[in-house]
Write a protein that holds these residues in place. Structure first.
Motif, PDB file in Angstrom:
ATOM      1  N   PHE A   2       8.328 -67.969 -48.447  1.00  0.00           N
ATOM      2  CA  PHE A   2       7.788 -67.978 -47.080  1.00  0.00           C
ATOM      3  C   PHE A   2       8.107 -66.692 -46.312  1.00  0.00           C
ATOM      4  N   THR A   3       8.473 -65.633 -47.028  1.00  0.00           N
ATOM      5  CA  THR A   3       8.846 -64.374 -46.380  1.00  0.00           C
ATOM      6  C   THR A   3       7.733 -63.822 -45.508  1.00  0.00           C
ATOM      7  N   ASN A   4       6.503 -63.910 -45.959  1.00  0.00           N
ATOM      8  CA  ASN A   4       5.370 -63.323 -45.228  1.00  0.00           C
ATOM      9  C   ASN A   4       4.621 -64.337 -44.375  1.00  0.00           C
ATOM     10  N   SER A   5       5.165 -65.535 -44.226  1.00  0.00           N
ATOM     11  CA  SER A   5       4.506 -66.553 -43.401  1.00  0.00           C
ATOM     12  C   SER A   5       4.950 -66.418 -41.951  1.00  0.00           C
ATOM     13  N   PHE A   6       4.240 -67.100 -41.056  1.00  0.00           N
ATOM     14  CA  PHE A   6       4.578 -67.033 -39.633  1.00  0.00           C
ATOM     15  C   PHE A   6       5.846 -67.825 -39.321  1.00  0.00           C
ATOM     16  N   ALA A   7       6.223 -68.717 -40.236  1.00  0.00           N
ATOM     17  CA  ALA A   7       7.447 -69.508 -40.043  1.00  0.00           C
ATOM     18  C   ALA A   7       8.344 -69.296 -41.257  1.00  0.00           C
ATOM     19  N   LYS A   8       9.174 -68.257 -41.198  1.00  0.00           N
ATOM     20  CA  LYS A   8      10.101 -67.990 -42.301  1.00  0.00           C
ATOM     21  C   LYS A   8      11.206 -69.051 -42.322  1.00  0.00           C
ATOM     22  N   THR A   9      11.792 -69.228 -43.469  1.00  0.00           N
ATOM     23  CA  THR A   9      12.825 -70.258 -43.606  1.00  0.00           C
ATOM     24  C   THR A   9      14.198 -69.655 -43.882  1.00  0.00           C
ATOM     25  N   LYS A  10      15.202 -70.439 -43.576  1.00  0.00           N
ATOM     26  CA  LYS A  10      16.571 -70.134 -43.982  1.00  0.00           C
ATOM     27  C   LYS A  10      17.086 -71.366 -44.710  1.00  0.00           C
ATOM     28  N   THR A  11      17.404 -71.209 -45.980  1.00  0.00           N
ATOM     29  CA  THR A  11      17.820 -72.335 -46.814  1.00  0.00           C
ATOM     30  C   THR A  11      19.296 -72.188 -47.148  1.00  0.00           C
ATOM     31  N   GLU A  12      20.042 -73.264 -46.957  1.00  0.00           N
ATOM     32  CA  GLU A  12      21.489 -73.230 -47.177  1.00  0.00           C
ATOM     33  C   GLU A  12      21.984 -74.619 -47.525  1.00  0.00           C
ATOM     34  N   THR A  13      23.191 -74.700 -48.007  1.00  0.00           N
ATOM     35  CA  THR A  13      23.778 -76.007 -48.321  1.00  0.00           C
ATOM     36  C   THR A  13      23.932 -76.825 -47.046  1.00  0.00           C
ATOM     37  N   GLU A  14      23.989 -78.125 -47.218  1.00  0.00           N
ATOM     38  CA  GLU A  14      24.167 -78.996 -46.055  1.00  0.00           C
ATOM     39  C   GLU A  14      25.478 -78.682 -45.340  1.00  0.00           C
ATOM     40  N   GLN A  15      26.503 -78.357 -46.115  1.00  0.00           N
ATOM     41  CA  GLN A  15      27.790 -78.030 -45.509  1.00  0.00           C
ATOM     42  C   GLN A  15      27.677 -76.797 -44.622  1.00  0.00           C
ATOM     43  N   ALA A  16      26.998 -75.759 -45.109  1.00  0.00           N
ATOM     44  CA  ALA A  16      26.823 -74.539 -44.323  1.00  0.00           C
ATOM     45  C   ALA A  16      25.967 -74.812 -43.092  1.00  0.00           C
ATOM     46  N   PHE A  17      24.952 -75.655 -43.259  1.00  0.00           N
ATOM     47  CA  PHE A  17      24.079 -76.025 -42.133  1.00  0.00           C
ATOM     48  C   PHE A  17      24.881 -76.729 -41.040  1.00  0.00           C
ATOM     49  N   ASN A  18      25.696 -77.707 -41.439  1.00  0.00           N
ATOM     50  CA  ASN A  18      26.514 -78.427 -40.461  1.00  0.00           C
ATOM     51  C   ASN A  18      27.580 -77.514 -39.855  1.00  0.00           C
ATOM     52  N   GLN A  19      28.121 -76.614 -40.672  1.00  0.00           N
ATOM     53  CA  GLN A  19      29.166 -75.711 -40.198  1.00  0.00           C
ATOM     54  C   GLN A  19      28.636 -74.766 -39.137  1.00  0.00           C
ATOM     55  N   SER A  20      27.346 -74.443 -39.180  1.00  0.00           N
ATOM     56  CA  SER A  20      26.757 -73.540 -38.181  1.00  0.00           C
ATOM     57  C   SER A  20      26.819 -74.142 -36.788  1.00  0.00           C
ATOM     58  N   PHE A  21      26.728 -75.475 -36.694  1.00  0.00           N
ATOM     59  CA  PHE A  21      26.856 -76.131 -35.394  1.00  0.00           C
ATOM     60  C   PHE A  21      28.315 -76.139 -34.943  1.00  0.00           C
ATOM     61  N   ILE A  22      29.211 -76.382 -35.903  1.00  0.00           N
ATOM     62  CA  ILE A  22      30.633 -76.417 -35.572  1.00  0.00           C
ATOM     63  C   ILE A  22      31.121 -75.051 -35.099  1.00  0.00           C
ATOM     64  N   SER A  23      30.573 -73.987 -35.698  1.00  0.00           N
ATOM     65  CA  SER A  23      31.013 -72.626 -35.354  1.00  0.00           C
ATOM     66  C   SER A  23      30.730 -72.283 -33.894  1.00  0.00           C
ATOM     67  N   MET A  24      29.769 -72.974 -33.280  1.00  0.00           N
ATOM     68  CA  MET A  24      29.485 -72.736 -31.864  1.00  0.00           C
ATOM     69  C   MET A  24      30.678 -73.114 -30.991  1.00  0.00           C
ATOM     70  N   SER A  25      31.511 -74.005 -31.492  1.00  0.00           N
ATOM     71  CA  SER A  25      32.693 -74.444 -30.748  1.00  0.00           C
ATOM     72  C   SER A  25      33.968 -73.866 -31.364  1.00  0.00           C
ATOM     73  N   GLY A  26      33.822 -72.746 -32.082  1.00  0.00           N
ATOM     74  CA  GLY A  26      34.952 -72.169 -32.804  1.00  0.00           C
ATOM     75  C   GLY A  26      36.133 -71.831 -31.919  1.00  0.00           C
ATOM     76  N   ALA A  27      35.875 -71.267 -30.737  1.00  0.00           N
ATOM     77  CA  ALA A  27      36.969 -70.879 -29.841  1.00  0.00           C
ATOM     78  C   ALA A  27      37.754 -72.101 -29.369  1.00  0.00           C
ATOM     79  N   ILE A  28      37.025 -73.187 -29.096  1.00  0.00           N
ATOM     80  CA  ILE A  28      37.687 -74.414 -28.649  1.00  0.00           C
ATOM     81  C   ILE A  28      38.566 -74.975 -29.762  1.00  0.00           C
ATOM     82  N   LEU A  29      38.034 -75.013 -30.974  1.00  0.00           N
ATOM     83  CA  LEU A  29      38.791 -75.550 -32.101  1.00  0.00           C
ATOM     84  C   LEU A  29      40.024 -74.708 -32.400  1.00  0.00           C
ATOM     85  N   THR A  30      39.884 -73.383 -32.271  1.00  0.00           N
ATOM     86  CA  THR A  30      41.031 -72.498 -32.496  1.00  0.00           C
ATOM     87  C   THR A  30      42.118 -72.761 -31.461  1.00  0.00           C
TER      88      THR A  30
END
Length: 388
Positions: A231-259
């Protein structure tokens, strides 16, 4: 055995000081346990992710949709087993404080991908497939709101405006798996798509993200690369990752609080050490002459190590044990119930218990070092002269 009798007698000499020290240690252990459990609860989504489950989302942001036509193309990639999809629905149920995940899903494949989420009866899933307005809810949500089969859940849409009425057609649970989030409400994606087509023509035919299982987890990197390249040349490119990495991306938004929470949890261990060390130093200062007398009677260095170190460690373990019990059986379950929607999985882990026990034991050992060194180095004459 006589040395252990002396340890217990020494413990009872200042009952008020002993009680306050034990209470202080117990409070510190409770606070440490709760803070560490909060961190674990925050990471629960990433920790519970399946090793063979992969997510494809829009490359720019999770909030942008992907075309439904991508499903068959993803399914055609070698190594992909089952492809499903979901869309974040959100909305307001009763009031804004009543938050729990609400999603439009593909009922044909969703529970094949999320295999740990068990629909309690086969007919529940069949009803979800047949009824456009049907919904499945987690057993925790059903219990909290006293919802039964046939009840209507009315949701005011925000991302998708309007009044949405859903009929409860069944329930799912983790069936003993404590890592399963039992607070989801899911419904048929086709209902959402049909409403969008009526109200906002042109927006239909899109999903939020794709979820799929792979045959070999070791090939996830290659499969992800192949999908994104497709889908590199499509209007909606994708980012594919493991479920763990996907969930971790949300957790990282609160990284400073968790630290910050993690830092405070270890500061509490320092407080525990100071509380216990203060008690041991005070006790040692009062007993200088006694230690001199014991040396005169033939007590060796090893006897003093057991006497002083044993008392310190015993106090630490008593306070720590009380703190462990209060955390595991009272405070953590109570907080889990109170914040069940914010933290669907709120359990004290074995790692937290092991850390708390280890730090308590270490605090007991360290706290005994100064009074122990003083007692060992002290001469009998100086000890007998001491007034304090």
């Amino acid at each position: 055995m006589k040395i252990f009798t002396l340890i217990f007698k020494n413990l009872k000499r200042h009952k008020l000081r002993l009680s306050l020290t034990i209470v202080g240690i117990a409070i510190a252990v409770v606070a440490f346990g709760i803070l560490r459990t909060v961190i674990d609860a925050w990471n629960a989504g990433a920790d519970a992710a399946a090793a063979n489950r992969v997510i494809s989302r829009h490359a720019v942001s999770f909030i942008f949709p992907l075309p439904l036509s991508y499903r068959d193309k993803i399914a055609s990639v070698p190594g992909v087993e089952v492809v499903s999809y979901a869309t974040w629905f959100s909305g307001i149920y009763k009031d804004r404080s009543q938050f729990f995940p609400r999603m439009a899903i593909d009922p044909e494949t969703f529970f094949d991908v999320y295999f740990e989420y068990k629909v309690e009866k086969p007919e529940y899933l069949e009803q979800l497939k047949k009824q456009r307005k049907g919904c499945l809810i987690g057993t925790k949500i059903a219990k909290e709101y006293n919802l039964k089969i046939g009840d209507i859940m009315t949701i005011d849409g925000d991302i998708y405006p309007g009044r949405w009425d859903f009929e409860v057609v069944g329930f799912y649970s983790g069936q003993g798996n404590k890592k399963v989030d039992e607070t989801w409400m899911v419904f048929n994606w086709k209902y959402l798509d049909e409403r969008i087509k009526e109200q906002n023509p042109g927006r239909e035919g899109n999903v939020g993200w794709y979820i799929f299982k792979v045959k070999d987890p070791n090939k996830i990197a290659q499969i992800s690369h192949d999908i994104d390249a497709m889908f590199t040349n499509s209007f909606a490119k994708t980012k594919t990752e493991t479920e763990q990495a996907f969930n971790q991306s949300f957790i990282s938004m609160s990284g400073a609080i968790l630290t910050a929470i993690q830092f405070v949890s270890f500061v509490i261990i320092g407080i525990l050490l100071l509380v216990l060390a203060n008690t041991m130093v005070m006790s040692a200062r009062e007993r200088i002459r006694e230690y001199a007398v014991l040396k005169t009677l033939g007590f060796t260095t090893s006897h003093l190590v057991v006497l002083i170190g044993g008392e310190s460690i015993l106090i630490a373990l008593i306070g720590g044990g009380i703190g462990h019990a209060l955390s595991a059986f009272l405070f953590v379950p109570a907080l889990g119930e109170a914040f069940s929607r914010l933290f669907p999985i709120f359990l004290m882990s074995d790692t937290t218990l092991a850390l708390a026990f280890s730090f308590t034991l270490i605090a007991g050992i360290i706290s005994s070092i100064f009074p122990l060194m003083r007692a060992i180095k002290m001469s009998i004459v100086d000890g007998l002269r001491h007034i304090g």
